[in-house]
Design a protein around this motif. Structure first.
Motif, PDB file in Angstrom:
ATOM      1  N   GLU A  19       1.705   3.951   4.526  1.00  0.00           N
ATOM      2  CA  GLU A  19       2.100   2.855   3.650  1.00  0.00           C
ATOM      3  C   GLU A  19       2.350   1.544   4.401  1.00  0.00           C
ATOM      4  N   ARG A  20       2.283   0.442   3.609  1.00  0.00           N
ATOM      5  CA  ARG A  20       2.588  -0.899   4.125  1.00  0.00           C
ATOM      6  C   ARG A  20       3.500  -1.601   3.133  1.00  0.00           C
ATOM      7  N   TYR A  21       4.478  -2.316   3.670  1.00  0.00           N
ATOM      8  CA  TYR A  21       5.462  -3.049   2.873  1.00  0.00           C
ATOM      9  C   TYR A  21       5.586  -4.465   3.413  1.00  0.00           C
ATOM     10  N   GLU A  41       4.058  -1.615   8.690  1.00  0.00           N
ATOM     11  CA  GLU A  41       3.182  -0.473   8.418  1.00  0.00           C
ATOM     12  C   GLU A  41       3.814   0.783   8.990  1.00  0.00           C
ATOM     13  N   VAL A  66       5.115  -8.037   7.263  1.00  0.00           N
ATOM     14  CA  VAL A  66       4.444  -6.793   6.886  1.00  0.00           C
ATOM     15  C   VAL A  66       4.831  -5.685   7.886  1.00  0.00           C
ATOM     16  N   TYR A 122       4.916  -3.687  13.302  1.00  0.00           N
ATOM     17  CA  TYR A 122       4.870  -5.033  12.730  1.00  0.00           C
ATOM     18  C   TYR A 122       3.423  -5.489  12.624  1.00  0.00           C
ATOM     19  N   ARG A 123       3.022  -5.965  11.428  1.00  0.00           N
ATOM     20  CA  ARG A 123       1.643  -6.389  11.195  1.00  0.00           C
ATOM     21  C   ARG A 123       1.524  -7.877  10.895  1.00  0.00           C
ATOM     22  N   GLN A 155       0.874  -1.174   0.000  1.00  0.00           N
ATOM     23  CA  GLN A 155       0.000   0.000   0.000  1.00  0.00           C
ATOM     24  C   GLN A 155       0.909   1.220   0.000  1.00  0.00           C
ATOM     25  N   LYS A 207       2.699  -9.240  16.220  1.00  0.00           N
ATOM     26  CA  LYS A 207       1.824  -8.203  15.683  1.00  0.00           C
ATOM     27  C   LYS A 207       1.656  -7.075  16.694  1.00  0.00           C
TER      28      LYS A 207
END
Length: 148
Positions: A94-96, A145, A143, A130-131, A6, A107
């Motif tokens: 954003e998310r990577y 964020e 992931v 951390y997601r 994102q 998480k």
């Protein structure tokens, strides 16, 4: 590996730097503002001035005419010291997803860029959270964020 899950449209990427250390796509680096256009790993874990590193995926040499390759091919992932890099500046919201991550985070934990270019759990509040994991192309990625 790095996947942009994102991101903001029309974002500017900095492709004018060289790395002073061997890196892998998806690692984090910081700029060395005392030198001319050099990036490397931070001296201490940080979330300030962090960039994801990547490069253009182009087959070269004998591989040029062989057709399509996986994004995970070594020639697309490894960047030797002294070579040019493309820097991605992570900004809110954003998310990577990356595989350049050390174990120990769950998480919701805050993250920082470690001294080895991998993302690590942070004991203090940072702009990176951390997601969990996400499977993309049969690879498990972590992931990250970006928050305010």
């Amino acid at each position: 590996m790095l996947r942009e899950l994102q991101t903001n449209t029309g974002k500017v990427y900095d492709a004018t730097n060289v790395t002073t250390v061997d890196v892998v796509v998806g690692m984090g680096v910081v700029k060395d503002y005392t030198k001319d256009k050099e990036v490397g790993f931070p001296d201490a874990p940080t979330d300030k001035g962090v960039f994801f590193v990547t490069k253009e995926k182009r087959a070269e040499g004998i591989y040029t005419g062989l057709g399509e390759f996986s994004d995970y091919e070594e020639m697309f992932m490894e960047i030797k010291a002294g070579n040019g890099v493309k820097l991605i500046s992570p900004v809110f919201p954003e998310r990577y997803a990356t595989d350049q991550f050390t174990t120990g985070a769950v998480k919701g934990d805050y993250l920082a860029l470690g001294t080895n270019g991998k993302f690590v759990k942070s004991e203090s509040t940072t702009k990176l959270v951390y997601r969990g994991t996400k499977v993309i192309d049969t690879h498990t990625l972590h992931v990250i964020e970006v928050i305010n």
